[in-house]
Enzyme design. Structure first.
Site, short mmCIF file in Angstrom:
data_model
loop_
_atom_site.label_atom_id
_atom_site.label_comp_id
_atom_site.label_asym_id
_atom_site.label_seq_id
_atom_site.Cartn_x
_atom_site.Cartn_y
_atom_site.Cartn_z
N ASN A 7 0.82 -1.22 0.00
CA ASN A 7 0.00 0.00 0.00
C ASN A 7 0.84 1.26 0.00
OD1 ASN A 7 -3.11 0.12 0.25
ND2 ASN A 7 -2.56 -1.77 1.30
N ILE A 35 -10.63 -9.01 1.82
CA ILE A 35 -12.00 -9.46 1.52
C ILE A 35 -12.05 -10.47 0.37
CG2 ILE A 35 -13.18 -7.41 2.41
CD1 ILE A 35 -13.41 -6.43 -0.50
N CYS A 77 -7.10 -1.15 9.36
CA CYS A 77 -6.72 -2.04 8.29
C CYS A 77 -6.41 -1.15 7.10
CB CYS A 77 -7.81 -3.07 7.99
SG CYS A 77 -9.49 -2.45 7.97
N SER A 78 -7.13 -1.30 5.98
CA SER A 78 -6.92 -0.37 4.88
C SER A 78 -7.90 0.78 5.03
CB SER A 78 -7.13 -1.06 3.54
OG SER A 78 -6.13 -2.01 3.31
N GLY A 117 -10.53 0.61 7.21
CA GLY A 117 -11.04 0.68 8.57
C GLY A 117 -12.50 0.35 8.69
N TRP A 118 -13.07 -0.39 7.72
CA TRP A 118 -14.47 -0.75 7.88
C TRP A 118 -14.75 -2.25 7.77
CZ3 TRP A 118 -15.26 3.25 3.53
CH2 TRP A 118 -14.81 2.75 2.30
N ASP A 119 -13.69 -3.06 7.55
CA ASP A 119 -13.88 -4.51 7.49
C ASP A 119 -13.18 -5.20 8.68
OD1 ASP A 119 -13.67 -4.15 3.98
OD2 ASP A 119 -15.46 -4.74 5.10
N ARG A 120 -11.88 -5.44 8.50
CA ARG A 120 -11.16 -6.14 9.56
C ARG A 120 -11.15 -5.35 10.86
NH1 ARG A 120 -6.42 -7.51 5.29
NH2 ARG A 120 -7.28 -5.58 4.41
#
Lengths: 549, 454
Positions: free
Chosen positions: B250, B276, B338-339, B341-344
């Protein structure tokens, strides 16, 4: 031979004991002829009371002058003893090694054990073949109890009394015994009340390469068939293995000689393979790596779950033949003392609700395992931690218990006993103060005078306080045939045995206690409701005024 | 209704999942919202209802002498195997179902037409049932260390963040805004959970736009403010839930992770939960294993392992445990990202909350937790759960994994949870069904625009 000769150092102070889930404790280690005992210095309580016969293997480790002995038990527990002083450590370890590898059965603890409880019902007499036969007699008169093997001369691994078809006489039985492996002629294993079909078991027929036949054997098993009906022979070997057996004098029933019987091969693993499977499984469970990566493939590589699936499937097949197809079944493998018994006993769990009661299950173990001649002494001489090459040891009985647990889990209300009973049987099969699992056959037990000289496990288990502990609070007696699912998703790893010492069961125990309380409370309330209803009914009949409203 | 080409088909066979011989014959109806299979056997009427919005895929197979098979896979993993007598009928049902189960706009979602027997007052009340401010009060906030910031009231700082956010007392608006410019999608570090007992906190954000060497004074000040809000400790953890390689990659895109040299008193940690796409494939493989006809034990165990599903569940749990231990045992605050900030990040923060706080193990508590860390903090439900016919690459079982983590905990600690597995299954089902408006859209702002409360 005195035990004292084998004990180099009977007592060492300042030994530290490490056990799963409990805090380490320091105390005095004592070695007796049968036990390893650690008493803590605090209040002289016994922290550890371990039977030498429960020890599979030991390992020594030295750090400076501190020696540690790692004791690996047959019940899969691993404990560590830190012993101050190298010499003491070496003495203790060689004493333990000698005491845990005694050859002679009559030196085992059950011969020395004096029960601390009153023996109200002698377990040695609780499940006699003649009593089991009385139950059979009440359902059918097609069978008789033969005494042909009273002195164990016809079949050394059978009990003195066996149930055979009424019209088959003792001479016929003698002839048949020469045609079956180990003299194990076909005998009655189970009678299915619902439709009168039966399950029999035997050793392999000794057809050999010449295609030998035995008319008496054919007569014997044909006697169990209804006119015009067929039977099934379930052979627990592959077709190939059964063919190859001929070269060694064994074989299988030829269609030409047994036209009314259809043979099905459902291969189950042989004993030596099973021991390996257990060792790999326990290794996988004890792997401290805690990584998910290889867990499932290690589990799979052990094949333990596959073995469970195969045995359950075969038992279901036998049960289906009897209950659904309405046909009689004969089960055999090679010797008829291992996979055969797994199939016949599991099939009865499926078919017969009585076998799911506590007493009924004890009776099942007695009939289909102990009296049927499963060589417990040999099979349970070593468990998963043995460091000698396996010869005759195999977890055949443990696999059976695992299968029962799978069914128990799928049908939680159909068993009068709970998981602890199965775990208890596992423990005592490998090491026990009771004589029940000593010896390899009824003949052995008689020769060793076990009923006279030792106490039976059943005597202890059937006391009210033990029964309460082993009962299943969810039990609701039913008369169903229960069909377990054998899909891989439905078969779980038996944590209660294999992860017992790796993971504290505290939370699960709490949940279990909670469940027991809820059920008891529910029963209390139900009783209260019933009693109030009765009162109301009484009042209504007494008081005419109430009747009007 | 215009999408229903054929509202009724007779003599349809529904095959039993386990034994194909045990099938039932009945009539299949298509309504605007459901498929309904009705069987009338010996006077007993039996209905199987399947919500269109729960249909994941409808697959038409080649016609056989007994009819044309139509296999429906549902998002709650139910599989229905129909055999429709005539191919023409099967074709019509197939096309109808495809269109009905893949709405093209939000207005078509079930929640907008679902009218249960609830009066208007009650309905409004229910939307206010879970007031997030109450949960923050329960934690003791606002207090001298943490305050409610109005900075995002109109979603101008981050349009995927909620309007109400808690920040450290010493964080001024310029610091917050400055930090948000240095964070992917403006998702600056904000409070997820605060422990009254020892003042340790779990904060969440997205990745910093640090590239190879960029710095942002305000972002560094923001982290310092978080540290200062925990008077009991002199450092804090920054946890990047991505595998190290992904995070490094990233950087080439101008994003990345926090450099310990630039931020004072942080201990940086990679946890390594996969992205994901990996999770989507993992679940797919696992479902394939579960649908095998008569698998051997080997097939099953090998298949399960190669799907990696349990490995991922464990990774999420391990991360939650690390954070929970940091807060409860060490008393140290943690910033998780995370990337985006809404999944992991959501998974890990909510698992940690369940471990730390018994409130979140009650029925109300778990709902509040999901409302807070998932719904309000902008987990992209509509994209992830494919509510509309969108980009398949955005679809991923992220919330599924969280629900499974909770279930795993329930298996180990049966007495610690007020609810049973059934609640988790019900929540799962309705996240996908859109019967209720809770999970539509991708963030708070979108949801309000859609007028979900109406």
């Amino acid at each position: 031979m005195e035990f004292a000769e084998l004990i180099k150092t009977p007592r060492v102070d300042g030994v530290v004991l490490h056990r799963p889930f409990l805090p380490t404790v320091e105390g005095t280690l004592c070695l007796t002829g049968h036990h390893l005992i650690l008493s803590s210095r605090q209040d002289n309580t016994e922290e550890l009371w371990l039977l030498h016969s429960n020890i599979d293997s030991i390992e020594k480790r030295f750090v400076g002058s501190l020696g540690s002995i790692i004791v690996k038990c047959k019940d899969l527990r691993v404990i560590q003893l830190d012993i101050p002083g190298m010499e003491e450590c070496l003495n203790i370890s060689s004493s333990i090694e000698a005491l845990s590898t005694l050859d002679s059965v009559s030196l085992m603890y059950p011969f020395f054990y004096r029960p601390m409880f009153e023996v109200i019902e002698d377990g040695w007499n609780s499940f006699l073949p003649q009593d089991a036969f009385k139950d059979l007699e009440s359902m059918t008169d097609e069978w008789r109890l033969s005494e042909v093997n009273t002195d164990f001369s016809v079949c050394p691994s059978y009990p003195p009394l066996v149930a055979v078809p009424k019209d088959v006489d003792d001479d016929t039985l003698r002839k048949v015994s020469t045609f079956r492996h180990g003299g194990r002629f076909p005998v009655l294993s189970y009678y299915h009340k619902k439709n009168g079909m039966v399950m029999m078991r035997a050793g392999q027929p000794l057809t050999g390469t010449n295609g030998r036949r035995c008319k008496e054997d054919e007569k014997l098993i044909n006697a169990t068939l209804r006119p015009g009906k067929r039977g099934y022979i379930i052979d627990t070997r592959t077709v190939n293995v059964a063919q190859q057996a001929k070269a060694r004098g064994g074989g299988f029933e030829l269609e030409a000689n047994y036209p009314q019987w259809r043979r099905i091969h459902k291969a189950l693993e042989r004993s030596n393979v099973l021991q390996d499977s257990l060792i790999k499984l326990v290794e996988a469970c004890n792997d401290q790596n805690h990584s998910m990566d290889r867990w499932l493939s290690k589990l799979e590589a052990s094949s333990w779950q596959s073995n469970v699936k195969e045995i359950l499937t075969t038992a279901c097949l036998a049960a289906q033949c009897i209950d659904r197809e309405g046909a009689s079944v004969l089960v055999h493998g090679t010797e008829g003392t291992d996979s055969t018994l797994q199939v016949t006993s599991l099939a009865q769990i499926i078919l017969d609700p009585t076998c799911r009661t506590i007493r009924g299950f004890q009776g099942l173990v007695e009939r289909e395992w102990l009296q049927a001649g499963h060589p417990f002494q040999q099979r349970c001489s070593q468990s998963a931690f043995s460091n000698t090459k396996p010869r005759v040891e195999a977890p055949v009985f443990l696999l059976f218990l695992d299968c029962v647990w799978q069914i128990l889990r799928q049908f939680p209300c159909s068993f009068e006993f709970c998981e602890s009973f199965l775990v208890l049987l596992f423990e005592h099969a490998y090491a026990s103060q009771f004589g029940t699992f000593l010896g390899n056959s009824a003949a052995d037990r008689s020769k060793l005078s076990l009923p006279e000289k030792t106490v039976s496990l059943w005597s202890w288990v059937n006391r009210p306080q033990e029964l309460e502990r082993l009962s299943n609070p969810l039990y609701e007696a039913n008369s169903l045939v229960i069909w377990p699912s054998v899909a891989p998703q439905s078969l779980l790893l038996w944590e209660g045995v294999f992860l017992r010492w790796n993971r504290s069961s505290k939370c699960l125990d709490e949940a279990y206690e909670e469940m027991v309380h809820i059920i008891e409370y529910n029963k209390e309330l139900q009783n209260k409701v019933n009693s109030l209803r009765r009162q109301l009914a009484e009042l209504e009949t007494e008081d005419p005024l109430l009747q009007e409203s | 209704m215009e999408h229903i080409r054929l509202p009724k088909v007779e003599n349809v066979r529904l095959l039993d999942r386990v034994s194909p011989r045990r099938s039932r014959v009945g009539t299949l109806y298509l309504t605007a919202t459901h498929s309904i299979f009705v069987v009338n056997e010996a006077g007993v009427r039996n209905e199987t209802w399947v919500l269109h919005s729960l249909v994941f895929s409808a697959e038409k197979q080649a016609a056989t002498p007994s009819g044309c098979p139509l296999i429906i896979h549902c998002k709650n993993f139910q599989v229905l195997h129909f055999v429709i007598p005539r191919e023409r009928e099967c074709h019509d049902v197939h096309l109808s179902l495809q269109r009905l189960s893949q709405p093209e706009s939000y207005e078509e979602l079930y929640c907008f037409s679902y009218k249960p027997n609830v009066d208007e007052v009650e309905r409004r009340q229910e939307w206010d049932f879970l007031d997030l401010k109450t949960d923050y009060s329960r934690m003791g906030l606002p207090n001298s260390l943490w305050k409610l910031s109005p900075v995002n009231r109109h979603y101008k700082v981050s349009d995927t963040y909620p309007a109400d956010l808690f920040v450290p007392e010493s964080a001024t608006p310029p610091v917050i805004v400055g930090s948000s410019k240095f964070r992917s999608r403006g998702r600056f570090p904000a409070l997820s959970y605060y422990s009254k007992e020892n003042h340790a906190a779990i904060c969440r954000s997205s990745q910093p736009l640090s590239g190879f060497s960029a710095r942002c004074l305000e972002d560094e000040q923001m982290l310092e403010a978080i540290l200062r809000s925990n008077p009991c400790s002199d450092f804090m953890y920054v946890v990047d839930t991505r595998p190290k390689l992904n995070a490094i990659a990233n950087r080439a895109a101008g994003k990345g992770y926090e450099n310990e040299d630039n931020y004072s008193n942080i201990k940086f940690q990679f946890i390594g939960i996969e992205n994901i796409h990996v999770m989507r494939n993992s679940q797919q493989k696992m479902l394939e294993v579960c649908e095998l006809r008569s698998p051997s034990m080997s097939d099953f165990l090998e298949g399960l392992e190669s799907s990696g599903w349990l490995k991922h569940i464990k990774a999420v749990l391990d991360a939650g445990i690390f954070i929970a231990k940091a807060v409860a045992e060490e008393g140290i605050s943690v910033l998780v990202h995370c990337s985006d900030g809404w999944d992991r990040t959501a998974q890990v923060c909510s698992v940690a909350s369940v471990l730390l706080d018994p409130y979140y193990r009650t029925i109300r508590g778990i709902m509040v937790l999901i409302e807070k860390d998932w719904v309000s903090f902008g987990h992209k439900f509509s994209h992830r759960c494919n509510h509309l016919d969108g980009d398949p690459k955005e679809v991923s079982p992220v919330i599924d994994q969280f629900l499974e983590c909770v279930w795993q905990l329930m298996e180990q600690f049966p007495c610690a949870f007020e609810f049973s597995e059934r609640l988790l299954i019900t929540i799962h089902s309705h996240i996908y069904s859109c019967q209720y408006g809770n999970f539509i859209g991708n963030n708070q702002r979108e949801r309000i625009e859609l007028g979900y409360e109406k």
